[in-house]
Design a protein around this motif. Structure first.
Motif, PDB file in Angstrom:
ATOM      1  N   HIS A  23      70.355 -19.080  -0.303  1.00  0.00           N
ATOM      2  CA  HIS A  23      70.335 -19.500   1.093  1.00  0.00           C
ATOM      3  C   HIS A  23      69.598 -18.466   1.966  1.00  0.00           C
ATOM      4  O   HIS A  23      68.709 -18.824   2.750  1.00  0.00           O
ATOM      5  CB  HIS A  23      71.766 -19.689   1.602  1.00  0.00           C
ATOM      6  CG  HIS A  23      71.821 -19.952   3.072  1.00  0.00           C
ATOM      7  ND1 HIS A  23      71.509 -21.179   3.608  1.00  0.00           N
ATOM      8  CD2 HIS A  23      72.107 -19.135   4.131  1.00  0.00           C
ATOM      9  CE1 HIS A  23      71.610 -21.115   4.924  1.00  0.00           C
ATOM     10  NE2 HIS A  23      71.972 -19.879   5.258  1.00  0.00           N
TER      11      HIS A  23
ATOM     12  N   GLU B 280      66.025 -18.858   4.071  1.00  0.00           N
ATOM     13  CA  GLU B 280      65.967 -18.737   5.523  1.00  0.00           C
ATOM     14  C   GLU B 280      65.059 -17.588   5.965  1.00  0.00           C
ATOM     15  O   GLU B 280      64.355 -17.691   6.975  1.00  0.00           O
ATOM     16  CB  GLU B 280      67.381 -18.536   6.089  1.00  0.00           C
ATOM     17  CG  GLU B 280      68.267 -19.767   5.984  1.00  0.00           C
ATOM     18  CD  GLU B 280      67.666 -20.959   6.721  1.00  0.00           C
ATOM     19  OE1 GLU B 280      67.019 -21.793   6.047  1.00  0.00           O
ATOM     20  OE2 GLU B 280      67.807 -21.041   7.953  1.00  0.00           O
TER      21      GLU B 280
ATOM     22  N   TRP C 274      61.569 -18.735   5.797  1.00  0.00           N
ATOM     23  CA  TRP C 274      61.252 -19.578   6.964  1.00  0.00           C
ATOM     24  C   TRP C 274      60.942 -18.696   8.188  1.00  0.00           C
ATOM     25  O   TRP C 274      59.967 -18.921   8.905  1.00  0.00           O
ATOM     26  CB  TRP C 274      62.456 -20.498   7.258  1.00  0.00           C
ATOM     27  CG  TRP C 274      62.395 -21.081   8.633  1.00  0.00           C
ATOM     28  CD1 TRP C 274      61.627 -22.123   9.045  1.00  0.00           C
ATOM     29  CD2 TRP C 274      63.103 -20.613   9.795  1.00  0.00           C
ATOM     30  NE1 TRP C 274      61.803 -22.349  10.383  1.00  0.00           N
ATOM     31  CE2 TRP C 274      62.710 -21.426  10.874  1.00  0.00           C
ATOM     32  CE3 TRP C 274      64.026 -19.581  10.010  1.00  0.00           C
ATOM     33  CZ2 TRP C 274      63.221 -21.256  12.160  1.00  0.00           C
ATOM     34  CZ3 TRP C 274      64.532 -19.408  11.288  1.00  0.00           C
ATOM     35  CH2 TRP C 274      64.124 -20.242  12.357  1.00  0.00           C
TER      36      TRP C 274
ATOM     37  N   CYS D 212      57.550 -18.241  10.514  1.00  0.00           N
ATOM     38  CA  CYS D 212      57.510 -18.424  11.981  1.00  0.00           C
ATOM     39  C   CYS D 212      56.740 -17.300  12.672  1.00  0.00           C
ATOM     40  O   CYS D 212      56.072 -17.518  13.676  1.00  0.00           O
ATOM     41  CB  CYS D 212      58.922 -18.435  12.560  1.00  0.00           C
ATOM     42  SG  CYS D 212      59.869 -19.866  12.104  1.00  0.00           S
TER      43      CYS D 212
ATOM     44  N   GLU E 205      61.478 -20.296  18.476  1.00  0.00           N
ATOM     45  CA  GLU E 205      62.106 -20.177  17.157  1.00  0.00           C
ATOM     46  C   GLU E 205      63.120 -19.031  17.134  1.00  0.00           C
ATOM     47  O   GLU E 205      64.209 -19.165  16.595  1.00  0.00           O
ATOM     48  CB  GLU E 205      61.043 -19.926  16.074  1.00  0.00           C
ATOM     49  CG  GLU E 205      60.005 -21.025  15.939  1.00  0.00           C
ATOM     50  CD  GLU E 205      60.549 -22.310  15.315  1.00  0.00           C
ATOM     51  OE1 GLU E 205      61.779 -22.434  15.198  1.00  0.00           O
ATOM     52  OE2 GLU E 205      59.738 -23.188  14.975  1.00  0.00           O
TER      53      GLU E 205
ATOM     54  N   ALA F 294      68.788 -21.933  17.277  1.00  0.00           N
ATOM     55  CA  ALA F 294      70.061 -21.829  16.558  1.00  0.00           C
ATOM     56  C   ALA F 294      69.849 -21.337  15.127  1.00  0.00           C
ATOM     57  O   ALA F 294      70.653 -20.567  14.602  1.00  0.00           O
ATOM     58  CB  ALA F 294      70.737 -23.199  16.561  1.00  0.00           C
ATOM     59  N   ARG F 295      68.744 -21.778  14.509  1.00  0.00           N
ATOM     60  CA  ARG F 295      68.541 -21.437  13.095  1.00  0.00           C
ATOM     61  C   ARG F 295      68.368 -19.925  12.908  1.00  0.00           C
ATOM     62  O   ARG F 295      68.978 -19.336  12.009  1.00  0.00           O
ATOM     63  CB  ARG F 295      67.320 -22.200  12.569  1.00  0.00           C
ATOM     64  CG  ARG F 295      67.177 -22.131  11.080  1.00  0.00           C
ATOM     65  CD  ARG F 295      66.071 -23.050  10.611  1.00  0.00           C
ATOM     66  NE  ARG F 295      65.825 -22.873   9.182  1.00  0.00           N
ATOM     67  CZ  ARG F 295      64.890 -23.511   8.497  1.00  0.00           C
ATOM     68  NH1 ARG F 295      64.119 -24.407   9.107  1.00  0.00           N
ATOM     69  NH2 ARG F 295      64.720 -23.303   7.201  1.00  0.00           N
ATOM     70  N   ALA F 296      67.518 -19.322  13.751  1.00  0.00           N
ATOM     71  CA  ALA F 296      67.286 -17.878  13.628  1.00  0.00           C
ATOM     72  C   ALA F 296      68.552 -17.105  13.969  1.00  0.00           C
ATOM     73  O   ALA F 296      68.902 -16.125  13.299  1.00  0.00           O
ATOM     74  CB  ALA F 296      66.145 -17.455  14.552  1.00  0.00           C
ATOM     75  N   ARG F 297      69.235 -17.549  15.010  1.00  0.00           N
ATOM     76  CA  ARG F 297      70.461 -16.839  15.405  1.00  0.00           C
ATOM     77  C   ARG F 297      71.517 -16.924  14.307  1.00  0.00           C
ATOM     78  O   ARG F 297      72.214 -15.965  14.010  1.00  0.00           O
ATOM     79  CB  ARG F 297      70.990 -17.387  16.732  1.00  0.00           C
ATOM     80  CG  ARG F 297      70.189 -16.814  17.918  1.00  0.00           C
ATOM     81  CD  ARG F 297      70.801 -17.143  19.249  1.00  0.00           C
ATOM     82  NE  ARG F 297      70.575 -18.536  19.596  1.00  0.00           N
ATOM     83  CZ  ARG F 297      71.522 -19.408  19.928  1.00  0.00           C
ATOM     84  NH1 ARG F 297      72.773 -19.037  19.975  1.00  0.00           N
ATOM     85  NH2 ARG F 297      71.219 -20.645  20.241  1.00  0.00           N
ATOM     86  N   ALA F 298      71.613 -18.122  13.680  1.00  0.00           N
ATOM     87  CA  ALA F 298      72.600 -18.299  12.610  1.00  0.00           C
ATOM     88  C   ALA F 298      72.252 -17.403  11.419  1.00  0.00           C
ATOM     89  O   ALA F 298      73.139 -16.789  10.810  1.00  0.00           O
ATOM     90  CB  ALA F 298      72.625 -19.769  12.184  1.00  0.00           C
ATOM     91  N   LEU F 299      70.960 -17.304  11.127  1.00  0.00           N
ATOM     92  CA  LEU F 299      70.547 -16.468   9.987  1.00  0.00           C
ATOM     93  C   LEU F 299      70.900 -15.002  10.232  1.00  0.00           C
ATOM     94  O   LEU F 299      71.487 -14.340   9.370  1.00  0.00           O
ATOM     95  CB  LEU F 299      69.032 -16.612   9.765  1.00  0.00           C
ATOM     96  CG  LEU F 299      68.414 -15.591   8.801  1.00  0.00           C
ATOM     97  CD1 LEU F 299      69.001 -15.721   7.395  1.00  0.00           C
ATOM     98  CD2 LEU F 299      66.899 -15.745   8.746  1.00  0.00           C
TER      99      LEU F 299
END
Lengths: 534, 267
Positions: free
Chosen positions: A287, A291, A294, A298, A344, A348-353
């Motif tokens: 996972h 991420e 990704w 970006c 980006e 939410a995705r970057a913050r969650a990672l």
């Protein structure tokens, strides 16, 4: 008679004109006037001056002992360089420029070279503003002759990186030949409430500005017997600290170095996670790796364009003038990428990672999602992975000569980077001197491969972005881009030739022996750390 | 450092007025400037409200650097200092008589002042005193205010003749017309002749005007106040002096023979 040849050899220098400085604390700046009832004063017109203070985000000029200020912006930009903290009394040069300088090479000739040595590729940015209001009073004697000057100074320092600060000072300036009057006035001013005598130095506005610290990160101390999970966690925390420290600057797009440092930290983390498989549980590893890939994707386009812009700005003035319309178009594209990047990074995705990475490698979480290699001595795991990676690099380097396909040379470069990150992890276990030889071979090879890849990327970008340079820019701009492309291709060929020589050096026995020695030291590191029985 | 002397054999030609304005403009341009009053009348000292200290012994100025620096006074204008004079200046004259190489002693004092000052203006007394002779030998240029009359031209021609050795060693002669009254026929004729014959006069002329005369009463240079015709004239003069200093080889020569012919024709 040549007067200059007649100078006395002894001490015949002019005695200095005396000066004293007081800071005004808790009183009105003009309160002193009420305390000199016998003195006749003649007020002169109040003057105002303002200066825009410039430096790189990490204050490189200041740290190198220089202050840079813009004294006027119309009709031409007037910039002054001065020794740090001595802007009022000393100058290292005044320059008239067409526009506010953004890089060292916006200055003429020698100044550009001098500043480039300090700034490298960093942008020059406004870091604050200094406004000075000065009221001057002549102190007169019975003949209406000026025997001293008193200047009331109000300094306002503020700006993006500054605490808004107001400093009020009183400067008593003597007049040559009137020392007694100066002494008397000095004694009287000492008795004025709210006036505090301070050392006679120039007002240093830059000192009041909050320095932005560049957080490239410190390599964590690793005990020789540390386990793999704990070692990786410490390194990961250091990288996350770098990402956090550069987050604001990266989002603001202040300087390319913020994004660069962020990318290096994330790449290092991603590379180590990939190379140290088994330290985290497989599912967690998959996972996080996905991420991080990704996130790297970006940030990549913006960084690629940053390096291209850097090269374009480095061209000599004549070519750069022709490239100006292209630069404007490319900078416009860079601004568009910045908006995308910010979106980006704030998403939410970057913050969650980042939250998950912090949680995973925090001390509190422990080894909840640790893998089968987590408890293994870190040094042993490194020795094994280092050997494997080094053999991979050797294999690929042997197979590729200067004419190898760009994609394969790029793969080799990535393998070199991975090997370098593993070498960095060895710092706690292997003496620095032992690592130095391996680092040197690798760094040179990586540098040449980096230049090959830069040429590839820049060539592709210029061809893609040339479409965005409008026809209105005229044939000069397009011809200039063509000339630049020729240079890029030439640089790529030169880098390939350099690669061939450096690859041979990397494949030489002494380089391989250096890696073998490191592996051997790593294998015995945990034993050396244990206390010996008496 | 450049040493410029205001001199004329005649008195009352506007030497002090020119000296105080040129010195003020030099300081205003950002050059550290000294005006050395070498006239016992002390007019430029008085102009700048500076007095000779009681302790000053002019004789010591040549040999004692502490005394020399101690005699200098700051003016009311930034960058402009004054070395004042009064009747005691005769002491300096006497000291020069005692010196084996008087011009060397004065030159050394000026050289030491040159460590601090970029420009030194010497406001000389009229005539050919020992002090004036020394000034001729050490100065870079002689700025000569000249009233446009035949007598003044004759005096100037004599001065040129007298200074031939100094001119040959490089002394730059910078005569200009001063106290010019356009209503007077002689002033018109002399200026016209000087222009036509290219006698080497600076093109700037300082007009006769009440405004210029009043500066002495106000003890403030015109160039320190609002723009005026008088101030502009001195500014133009200063620019022209600077330009000549920068292009010594391009300076026109005084045609003494032509000048003498002109004087005969006026007789």
């Amino acid at each position: 008679m040549a007067i200059d040849e007649l100078r006395s050899t002894g001490d015949s220098a002019a005695p200095p004109v005396p000066r004293r400085v007081f800071e005004v604390r808790g009183a009105e700046v003009g309160a002193w006037r009420r305390f000199l009832p016998g003195a006749e004063l003649r007020a002169e017109a109040e003057s105002r001056a303002s200066a825009l203070l410039l430096d790189s985000f990490d204050r490189r000029l200041r740290r190198a002992g220089l202050d840079l200020a813009v004294l006027a912006e119309e009709p031409r930009v007037v910039c002054r360089l001065s020794p740090a903290g001595r802007a009022a009394s000393s100058s290292d040069g005044t320059f008239e420029l067409e526009r506010l300088p953004v890089f060292a090479w916006d200055f003429p000739g020698a100044a550009a070279q001098r500043l480039a040595g300090m700034l490298e590729a960093r942008a020059i940015r406004p870091i604050g503003k200094h406004e000075l209001t000065r009221a001057r009073f002549a102190v007169l004697d019975d003949q209406a002759k000026t025997v001293a000057w008193v200047e009331e100074e109000r300094h306002e320092v503020g700006g993006e990186r500054a605490h808004d600060t107001s400093v009020r000072r009183l400067v008593l300036q003597g007049v040559r030949g009137y020392d007694e009057e100066f002494e008397r006035l000095g004694r009287e001013l000492e008795r004025v409430p709210g006036l505090v005598a301070v050392p006679d130095t120039d007002f240093d506005a830059s000192e009041l500005l909050v320095p932005a610290r560049r957080a490239a990160g410190r390599w964590p101390e690793l005990p020789a017997d540390v386990h793999a999970y704990a070692g990786l966690a410490r390194i990961a925390r250091a990288q996350l600290a770098v990402v956090r420290a550069n987050a604001v600057g990266t989002r603001a797009g202040e300087d390319a170095e913020y994004l660069h440092d962020t990318r290096v930290a994330l790449r290092r983390l991603r590379s180590l996670l990939a190379q140290l498989k088994g330290v985290l549980a497989a599912e967690e590893h998959a996972h996080l790796a996905g991420e991080l890939r990704w996130l790297a994707a970006c940030t990549g386009p913006a960084r690629d364009l940053d390096t291209l812009l850097f090269e374009l700005r480095l061209t000599e003035p004549a070519l750069r003038a022709d490239l100006e319309p292209a630069l404007v178009a490319f900078e416009h594209e860079r601004a568009r990428l910045q908006v995308q990047l910010c979106s980006e990074l704030r998403g939410a995705r970057a913050r969650a990672l980042l939250a998950r990475l912090r949680e995973r490698f925090s001390g509190a979480d422990g080894t909840r999602r640790a893998g089968p290699q987590a408890e293994r001595p870190f040094a042993h795991l490194l020795a094994k992975r280092l050997g494997r990676r080094q053999r991979q690099v050797v294999r690929r380097a042997r197979a590729l000569d200067a004419h190898g396909p760009a994609a394969e040379l790029h793969e080799l470069r990535i393998a070199c980077k991975k090997l370098r990150y593993l070498l960095e992890c060895c710092r706690g276990f292997v003496p620095r001197a032992e690592l130095a030889g391996a680092f040197a071979h690798l760094k040179d090879l990586q540098g040449a491969l980096g230049s090959v890849q830069d040429a590839e990327v820049h060539g592709r970008l210029v061809r893609e972005l040339a479409q965005s340079v409008s026809a209105a820019a005229g044939p000069r701009a397009h011809l200039a881009l063509g000339r630049f492309l020729e240079r890029v291709e030439h640089a790529g060929r030169t880098a390939r030739e350099r690669y061939a020589g450096l690859a041979a050096s990397f494949l030489a026995p002494d380089s391989r022996a250096a890696f073998e020695s490191i592996q051997d030291t790593l294998a015995h590191a945990p034993e050396r750390a244990r206390p010996r029985p008496r | 450092m450049k040493v410029l002397a205001l001199h004329n054999l005649k008195g009352g030609v506007g030497k002090t007025t020119a000296a105080v304005h040129l010195a003020h403009l030099s300081a205003r341009a950002g050059r550290s400037t000294l005006l050395w009053d070498l006239d016992a009348q002390g007019a430029s000292s008085w102009f700048f409200r500076v007095r000779v200290a009681e302790s000053t012994r002019p004789r010591r100025l040549l040999r004692d650097r502490v005394a020399l620096w101690g005699a200098i006074r700051g003016s009311d204008w930034p960058g402009l200092d004054v070395l004042p004079a009064d009747l005691s200046l005769q002491d300096l004259e006497l000291a020069l008589h005692d010196e084996p190489e008087p011009e060397r002693a004065l030159g050394q004092a000026l050289a030491d002042l040159g460590r601090h000052y970029e420009r030194v203006w010497l406001d000389c007394a009229p005539g050919l005193s020992r002090l004036a002779q020394c000034v001729f030998r050490v100065a870079d240029a002689l700025v000569v205010p000249t009233i446009p009359t035949t007598l003044s031209l004759r005096t100037l021609a004599d001065l040129y003749k007298h200074l031939k050795p100094e001119r040959e060693r490089g002394l730059l002669m910078l005569p200009f017309f001063s106290i010019v009254d356009g209503r007077k026929a002689m002033h018109r004729d002399v200026r016209e002749f000087a222009r036509a014959q290219e006698l080497g006069f600076l093109t700037t002329e300082i007009p006769y005007s009440a405004q210029v005369e009043r500066t002495a009463a106000r003890r403030e240079p015109l160039t320190a106040g609002a723009a005026s015709d008088g101030a502009q004239a001195f500014e133009a003069l200063a620019r022209e002096v600077d330009a000549r200093l920068a292009d010594v080889d391009g300076a026109p020569k005084l045609r003494r023979a032509r000048l003498l012919e002109f004087l005969q024709s006026q007789a």
